[in-house]
Design a protein around this motif. Structure first.
Motif, mmCIF file in Angstrom:
data_model
loop_
_atom_site.group_PDB
_atom_site.id
_atom_site.type_symbol
_atom_site.label_atom_id
_atom_site.label_comp_id
_atom_site.label_asym_id
_atom_site.label_seq_id
_atom_site.Cartn_x
_atom_site.Cartn_y
_atom_site.Cartn_z
ATOM 1 N N UNK A 4 -57.930 61.066 6.204
ATOM 2 C CA UNK A 4 -58.379 60.897 7.595
ATOM 3 C C UNK A 4 -57.989 59.518 8.128
ATOM 4 N N UNK A 5 -58.072 58.513 7.282
ATOM 5 C CA UNK A 5 -57.670 57.171 7.712
ATOM 6 C C UNK A 5 -56.184 57.130 8.007
ATOM 7 N N UNK B 151 -57.969 57.152 2.701
ATOM 8 C CA UNK B 151 -58.238 58.586 2.699
ATOM 9 C C UNK B 151 -57.290 59.261 3.691
ATOM 10 N N UNK C 166 -56.983 49.876 1.603
ATOM 11 C CA UNK C 166 -58.003 49.195 2.412
ATOM 12 C C UNK C 166 -58.627 48.143 1.512
ATOM 13 N N UNK D 154 -51.153 51.773 19.922
ATOM 14 C CA UNK D 154 -50.791 51.956 21.333
ATOM 15 C C UNK D 154 -51.604 51.098 22.305
ATOM 16 N N UNK D 155 -52.867 50.819 21.958
ATOM 17 C CA UNK D 155 -53.696 50.032 22.883
ATOM 18 C C UNK D 155 -53.162 48.616 23.085
ATOM 19 N N UNK E 88 -55.863 47.026 6.572
ATOM 20 C CA UNK E 88 -55.007 48.069 6.028
ATOM 21 C C UNK E 88 -53.622 47.555 5.651
ATOM 22 N N UNK F 218 -54.479 59.343 9.277
ATOM 23 C CA UNK F 218 -54.223 59.941 10.598
ATOM 24 C C UNK F 218 -54.101 58.868 11.678
ATOM 25 N N UNK F 219 -54.710 57.719 11.416
ATOM 26 C CA UNK F 219 -54.628 56.615 12.378
ATOM 27 C C UNK F 219 -53.218 56.042 12.444
ATOM 28 N N UNK G 45 -59.406 44.651 12.518
ATOM 29 C CA UNK G 45 -58.832 44.768 11.174
ATOM 30 C C UNK G 45 -57.415 44.209 11.165
#
Lengths: 341, 348
Positions: B120-121, B118, B133, B268-269, B95, B123-124, B212
């Protein structure tokens, strides 16, 4: 009924997620998980855990789509949080390729996964034997991490877990008010479901950290699924085979098929072979019934028969099963208010 | 005929290999020598994450876009060869994120499957309103440089561990052509005010669940000054520092904090990721790549210098196109000196 006692039999992804959903929808319930196997020895531990749905012939599509949507939404939120690595949930992009253009170019789940589109000509050049493909991004649940994370969440709610082989559901009727049957392939013996049959799958789990893309042949037989530490190479779909022993010829065949799609796998190290029996059925059995024996009744909720699609729909079916448990509780409360104890 | 290559980063080694592959058989007397004070794993190329991706804009420099494309196409062709793993070459998707609508990049038709993100993507990635992408390539210097070195050694190229102080030092004594691939330190050989360091700092972590690359952009603060996460085969690189004019190769605590905080906010992870290393390097930045010939007079001798430096933060991305161009310049020199009757055949 102040604190219904619910026993969940089975500790694979279905058993653990169903138990967790029950604690969420029914906080007053006392939930216990009973299973002869726990992670890393369940069927779920063999699976790659990719969210790519399996099509059940006898379950209505809208229901399968809802199960998948709920599961995807739930895991998407976890993958986006600080817990992602502990839960073993991560995004992965890649390709599903077909030797000949499939009848259904748009599967029912194409608008649920991310960025679904047909592959470009340039992308298809990587696969000279395949004429059509789909590119998308989906989620993967790595096991054991995901199962261990579910176990941890369960323990935090006070749920007890015991290693115990349940040979007959009636064993449980004195200690528990409701039994939830998430025994997967075990239901064949446990409840005598002859519609349930194994589809044997052998996979290789290898060390190949440079592989970040998934590749899946649309025939479902050859796939490369990169996980957190290992890449799962598959596979087989042997209907009716009960053998849990790895087959050396099959190992060679899987490796060759995967290397033809991804030549760099020739350099893969530490090849581990695993076998699992997909608990397959024409439709997933999410259903409640009341067993009866000598005047005694035992409410049972079934949640098994997910075959090749357990991870893809696990949360959706778990929620449905939890609602059925609620119905059982209502029914028990209704009848107990009528009957003398 | 002796050729001296100064510099053993990706530019020096690939230029040497290109010349060796194209001219050794035509010119049996060809002797190639690589001079450098730093070899893998201590070069700038080794520190870079290795993602093939040019800057957002080529500023109308079509030549550089063509060199980028040549490199991508060449590497894509190598992807299925048995050498790919040893080269440190593999596909990777990911991305690019923006806070405002970006213009299409010069490389959108070079990479695979380029598309907009998109809703929805997106939102990440809260805070980012647009993005791309695409599937690109990783070429890890820590593997690629040893692979190049092995190929060169097998073909009889000699290596000298030496800090070269001047062109004269290598060009006397029968060396006819010098390839200047000295990256950041080219200014020591010949002053070039256009060459400036673009200092970068990175943190290396173990985060194998990240599959990614994620490159964020702040169009106002310039390239690589916004967090990025690039997963590699052994560790994941966290970065987002570009300091023009800063020559320090020391890790800065302030930059560490900036990288760590901004990357953890993005993913965050990552807070759970184990830090396994840290590195600072100097991108050899220049308004455009210097790839040209120059005749140097040394007393009554004339040596030809082929400059190939100033690749900023896109050295791995552009290296093969530049190596081929340097080889073409070399071919022209040979023609002029009547060493070759005609130019060499099709490019390898």
């Amino acid at each position: 009924m102040a604190s219904p006692k619910v026993a969940v039999v089975g500790a694979g992804v279905i058993g653990l997620s169903t138990a967790l959903c029950i604690t969420e929808t029914c906080p007053s319930c006392s939930v216990t998980v009973l299973s002869d196997q726990f992670s890393p020895n369940t069927t779920s531990d063999v699976a790659a855990g990719m969210l790519i749905p399996h099509l059940y012939p006898d379950t209505p599509i809208h229901r399968q789509k809802q199960w998948f949507q709920e599961t995807f939404t739930y895991l998407f939120a976890i993958s986006n949080s600080a817990e992602a690595s502990e839960a073993g949930i991560h995004l992965v992009s890649g390709w599903q390729i077909f030797r000949s253009t499939p009848k259904e170019e748009l599967p029912f789940w194409s608008d649920i996964v991310l960025g679904f589109r047909p592959m470009s000509e340039a992308e298809l050049q990587k696969f000279p034997q395949h004429r059509f493909g789909q590119a998308f991004t989906t989620l993967k649940c790595d096991c054991p991490p995901y199962l261990l994370w579910l176990e941890k969440r369960l323990k935090a709610t006070g749920t007890q877990m015991y290693a115990r082989k349940v040979a007959d559901l009636w064993e449980l009727h004195r200690e528990y008010d409701i039994v939830v049957n998430c025994t997967g392939m075990g239901a064949h013996q446990l409840v005598g479901d002859k519609q349930l049959f194994p589809v044997r799958g052998q996979v290789l789990k290898v060390h190949a950290p440079w592989v970040t893309q998934f590749i899946r042949d649309g025939d479902g037989l050859t796939y490369i699924y990169p996980g957190i530490h290992r890449v799962t190479l598959g596979g087989t779909r042997e209907k009716g085979s009960w053998s849990l022993s790895p087959d050396a010829g099959t190992t060679r065949d899987i490796f060759d098929r995967c290397c033809s799609l991804e030549p760099s796998l020739q350099g893969a190290q530490d090849i581990e072979v695993k076998v699992g029996l997909r608990p397959s059925r024409q439709c997933v059995r999410v259903q409640r019934e009341v067993l009866s024996q000598g005047g005694v009744k035992l409410p049972v909720v079934h949640n098994y028969g997910h075959g090749a699609g357990g991870f893809s729909v696990h949360r959706g079916t778990a929620k449905e099963a939890a609602h059925l448990v609620e119905e059982c509780i209502s029914a028990l409360q209704g009848s107990s208010s009528r009957a003398k104890l | 005929m002796r050729v001296a290559i100064i510099g053993a980063g990706v530019i020096g080694l690939s230029s040497a290999l290109c010349i060796q592959e194209q001219f050794q058989s035509l010119l049996p007397s060809l002797e190639l020598e690589v001079y450098a004070d730093h070899f893998t794993p201590h070069t700038t190329s080794d520190g870079a994450a290795g993602l093939w991706q040019p800057y957002l804009s080529d500023h109308g420099n079509l030549q550089e876009t063509l060199w980028n494309k040549e490199t991508f196409d060449y590497l894509l062709g190598q992807l299925h060869s048995p050498a790919a793993k040893e080269m440190g070459l593999f596909l990777i998707s990911g991305y690019n994120l923006f806070r405002e609508p970006p213009p299409d990049p010069s490389w959108k038709n070079i990479v695979l499957g380029f598309r907009n993100l998109t809703p929805k993507e997106l939102e990440l990635f809260p805070g980012y309103s647009h993005g791309w992408f695409n599937t690109a390539l990783m070429l890890e210097g820590r593997s690629y440089l040893p692979w190049l070195t092995n190929r060169l050694t097998q073909r009889g190229v000699k290596f000298f561990h030496k800090k070269v102080e001047s062109f004269q030092e290598v060009s006397g004594d029968g060396v006819d052509v010098v390839l200047n691939c000295s990256g950041m330190r080219s200014g020591d050989l010949q002053p070039d005010p256009e060459l400036q360091p673009g200092r970068g700092q990175i943190i290396r972590v173990l985060a194998p669940w990240v599959k990614h690359f994620i490159i964020t952009h702040d169009l106002k603060s310039g390239i690589y000054n916004s967090p990025y996460v690039i997963p590699g085969s052994e560790f994941t690189v966290l970065g987002g520092i570009y300091q023009h004019g800063n020559w320090s190769e020391e890790n800065s605590a302030k930059d560490h904090k900036s990288i760590w905080d901004s990357c953890c906010q993005l993913l965050p992870a990552l807070q759970k990721a184990k830090i396994v290393g840290e590195w600072s390097g100097l991108r050899p930045a220049r308004p455009s790549v210097r790839l040209e010939r120059e005749s140097i007079r040394l007393g009554n001798l004339q040596a030809e210098v082929i400059h190939n430096y100033g690749h900023g933060g896109f050295g791995l991305t552009i290296h093969w196109g530049c190596a081929m161009a340097a080889a073409r310049l070399f071919g022209t020199i040979l023609q002029e000196r009547k060493q070759l009757a005609t130019p060499p055949g099709p490019r390898l």
